[in-house]
Design a protein around this motif. Structure first.
Motif, PDB file in Angstrom:
ATOM      1  N   ASP A  54       0.826  -1.197   0.000  1.00  0.00           N
ATOM      2  CA  ASP A  54       0.000   0.000   0.000  1.00  0.00           C
ATOM      3  C   ASP A  54       0.871   1.262   0.000  1.00  0.00           C
ATOM      4  OD1 ASP A  54      -2.355  -1.585   0.216  1.00  0.00           O
ATOM      5  OD2 ASP A  54      -2.047  -1.725   2.373  1.00  0.00           O
ATOM      6  N   LEU A  55       1.862   1.277   0.870  1.00  0.00           N
ATOM      7  CA  LEU A  55       2.783   2.417   0.912  1.00  0.00           C
ATOM      8  C   LEU A  55       3.581   2.510  -0.383  1.00  0.00           C
ATOM      9  CD1 LEU A  55       4.100   2.017   4.571  1.00  0.00           C
ATOM     10  CD2 LEU A  55       2.505   3.746   3.740  1.00  0.00           C
ATOM     11  N   GLY A  56       4.034   1.354  -0.889  1.00  0.00           N
ATOM     12  CA  GLY A  56       4.791   1.349  -2.132  1.00  0.00           C
ATOM     13  C   GLY A  56       3.986   1.853  -3.303  1.00  0.00           C
ATOM     14  N   LEU A  57       2.719   1.497  -3.343  1.00  0.00           N
ATOM     15  CA  LEU A  57       1.843   1.969  -4.411  1.00  0.00           C
ATOM     16  C   LEU A  57       1.722   3.488  -4.383  1.00  0.00           C
ATOM     17  CD1 LEU A  57      -0.179   1.015  -6.668  1.00  0.00           C
ATOM     18  CD2 LEU A  57      -1.950   1.245  -4.922  1.00  0.00           C
ATOM     19  N   ARG A  98      -2.078  -3.370  -9.497  1.00  0.00           N
ATOM     20  CA  ARG A  98      -2.697  -2.229  -8.823  1.00  0.00           C
ATOM     21  C   ARG A  98      -2.212  -0.900  -9.388  1.00  0.00           C
ATOM     22  NH1 ARG A  98      -2.090  -2.799  -2.523  1.00  0.00           N
ATOM     23  NH2 ARG A  98      -3.558  -1.040  -2.593  1.00  0.00           N
ATOM     24  N   LEU A  99      -0.970  -0.870  -9.841  1.00  0.00           N
ATOM     25  CA  LEU A  99      -0.418   0.359 -10.403  1.00  0.00           C
ATOM     26  C   LEU A  99      -0.850   0.563 -11.850  1.00  0.00           C
ATOM     27  CD1 LEU A  99       1.414   2.732  -9.627  1.00  0.00           C
ATOM     28  CD2 LEU A  99       3.384   1.357 -10.340  1.00  0.00           C
ATOM     29  N   ILE A 139      10.811  -0.084  -6.187  1.00  0.00           N
ATOM     30  CA  ILE A 139      10.080   0.288  -4.979  1.00  0.00           C
ATOM     31  C   ILE A 139      10.708  -0.427  -3.795  1.00  0.00           C
ATOM     32  CG2 ILE A 139       7.863   0.271  -3.782  1.00  0.00           C
ATOM     33  CD1 ILE A 139       6.480   0.187  -6.489  1.00  0.00           C
ATOM     34  N   THR A 140      11.048   0.327  -2.767  1.00  0.00           N
ATOM     35  CA  THR A 140      11.440  -0.255  -1.490  1.00  0.00           C
ATOM     36  C   THR A 140      10.349   0.093  -0.490  1.00  0.00           C
ATOM     37  OG1 THR A 140      12.738   1.735  -0.997  1.00  0.00           O
ATOM     38  CG2 THR A 140      13.923  -0.142  -1.912  1.00  0.00           C
ATOM     39  N   ALA A 141       9.932  -0.874   0.316  1.00  0.00           N
ATOM     40  CA  ALA A 141       8.858  -0.635   1.276  1.00  0.00           C
ATOM     41  C   ALA A 141       8.965  -1.639   2.409  1.00  0.00           C
ATOM     42  CB  ALA A 141       7.486  -0.757   0.603  1.00  0.00           C
ATOM     43  N   ALA A 163       7.861   3.855   2.435  1.00  0.00           N
ATOM     44  CA  ALA A 163       8.120   3.321   1.093  1.00  0.00           C
ATOM     45  C   ALA A 163       8.808   4.391   0.278  1.00  0.00           C
ATOM     46  CB  ALA A 163       6.827   2.891   0.407  1.00  0.00           C
ATOM     47  N   ALA A 164       9.618   3.975  -0.681  1.00  0.00           N
ATOM     48  CA  ALA A 164      10.264   4.902  -1.610  1.00  0.00           C
ATOM     49  C   ALA A 164      10.214   4.293  -3.003  1.00  0.00           C
ATOM     50  CB  ALA A 164      11.716   5.164  -1.207  1.00  0.00           C
TER      51      ALA A 164
END
Length: 365
Positions: A54-57, A98-99, A139-141, A163-164
């Motif tokens: 979720d954060l990564g998205l 999702r993305l 993506i790092t999360a 996340a980043a």
């Protein structure tokens, strides 16, 4: 054609937990000493239903929007986390859907923590420079808070969730100048004998989570422990860091044919204040060339390096075109370092830290 970093964005959960909140729970805490050792006053904590994906998205959506990049431009996705939504399927596959990335997109997870950003950059560079990808989303999360027992004073003051997202692509400028943007060289290191020093014992197939794994106990320092929560030998991890990280920094400089004086800034994994102070002093670097920014978000594991880099660009501490040395270290035990020359047009796109929950419009699997 060399791979380059085009842009970075990050996302933080809405919930905060301050050092004062913890002091209320642990009234016998030497609060000033804890702040001095950790350098952390506030951390961001994921909601109960909020996962790394979720954060990564959210971070990826911010990146694509702010960099004016279309989802169709992405042909590979790397998702680096140690807190996946599931053991199966791969979280990267769920984020691809999702993305809204095309089905032509390659997607894989990398299970690595505090050194994960360095390793993931190495994989991304190899994919791009071998012609397997042209534009890659990394993506790092991590949501390490879900591994932490509420009464474990040893780690609860350290880890924050985040996340980043990093956009990488090939660089087709043939100017050949020494200031051309690049990634690399890399050095890596592993000491698996230190695996038990930072571990969640009952988190996989070696020691599945039977009822006995939920039994709690109090360690010799008064911290509550159980096999399904994270256990860290802080002293051993600090000793490992001070031994290996300065060596890694000098090794990557040697491999790149430069000295540390040629580097505009070192961006380390944001472990804790006492660890970063020890590393900086061993390297003989002034504060201005050693990036530290964890006071309000904590140790964000695989996300700490890209967040620190992004914040330093936003503040002007790092300039476009700068030569940076990135070094990650931690769980594994694992470490890695690389050199990154930022593009001259690397824009300090404004991260919107208030955007925490728009991902809820895209229902998780």
């Amino acid at each position: 054609m060399p791979a380059i970093i085009d842009a970075i964005e990050y996302a933080l959960p809405a919930r905060t937990e301050s050092i004062e909140d913890l002091a209320a729970r642990f009234p016998d805490w030497p609060l000033d000493q804890v702040i001095e050792k950790t350098g952390i006053r506030t951390r961001r904590i994921a909601a109960d239903e909020e996962c790394a994906s979720d954060l990564g998205l959210t971070a990826a959506q911010l990146l694509l929007e702010n960099s004016d990049t279309a989802v169709d431009d992405i042909d590979f996705l790397i998702f680096c986390t140690q807190t996946p939504d599931y053991l199966a399927p791969t979280t990267a596959c769920l984020v691809q859907q999702r993305l809204g990335l095309g089905t032509h997109t390659g997607a894989l997870d990398i299970n690595l923590g505090c050194s994960g950003y360095i390793y993931s950059l190495g994989v991304a560079k190899a994919l791009i420079e071998s012609g397997q990808a042209r534009r890659l989303l990394l993506i790092t999360a991590d949501t390490y808070s879900k591994f932490i027992d509420p009464d474990d004073r040893g780690v609860r003051a350290l880890f924050g969730d985040a996340a980043a997202a990093t956009l990488l692509s090939y660089h087709d400028d043939d100017d050949g100048g020494g200031d051309a943007p690049t990634i690399g060289p890399f050095i890596y290191g592993t000491d698996g004998s230190g695996g038990p020093e930072l571990i969640v014992p009952s988190s996989g197939m070696r020691y599945p989570r039977p009822a006995a794994a939920t039994q709690e106990y109090i360690d010799h320092r008064g911290n509550k422990r159980s096999a399904h929560k994270i256990v860290m030998n802080g002293r051993a991890v600090v000793e490992f860091t001070l031994r290996e990280v300065p060596r890694a920094v000098w090794q990557v400089c040697d491999k790149g044919g430069i000295t540390l004086d040629d580097v505009d800034a070192v961006v380390p994994h944001q472990a804790s204040a006492i660890v970063l102070k020890g590393v900086r002093e061993r390297l003989g670097l002034p504060d201005a060339r050693f990036i530290s920014c964890m006071e309000d978000i904590g140790n964000t594991v695989s996300c700490s390096i890209p967040i620190a880099l992004k914040r330093a660009v936003l503040s002007g501490q790092i300039k476009p075109g700068a030569l940076l040395l990135l070094v990650g270290f931690g769980v594994g035990l694992s470490w890695g370092a690389t050199l990154v020359r930022l593009p001259l047009d690397f824009a300090p796109l404004a991260t919107n830290e208030a955007r925490h929950d728009e991902h809820l419009a895209s229902e998780p699997v």
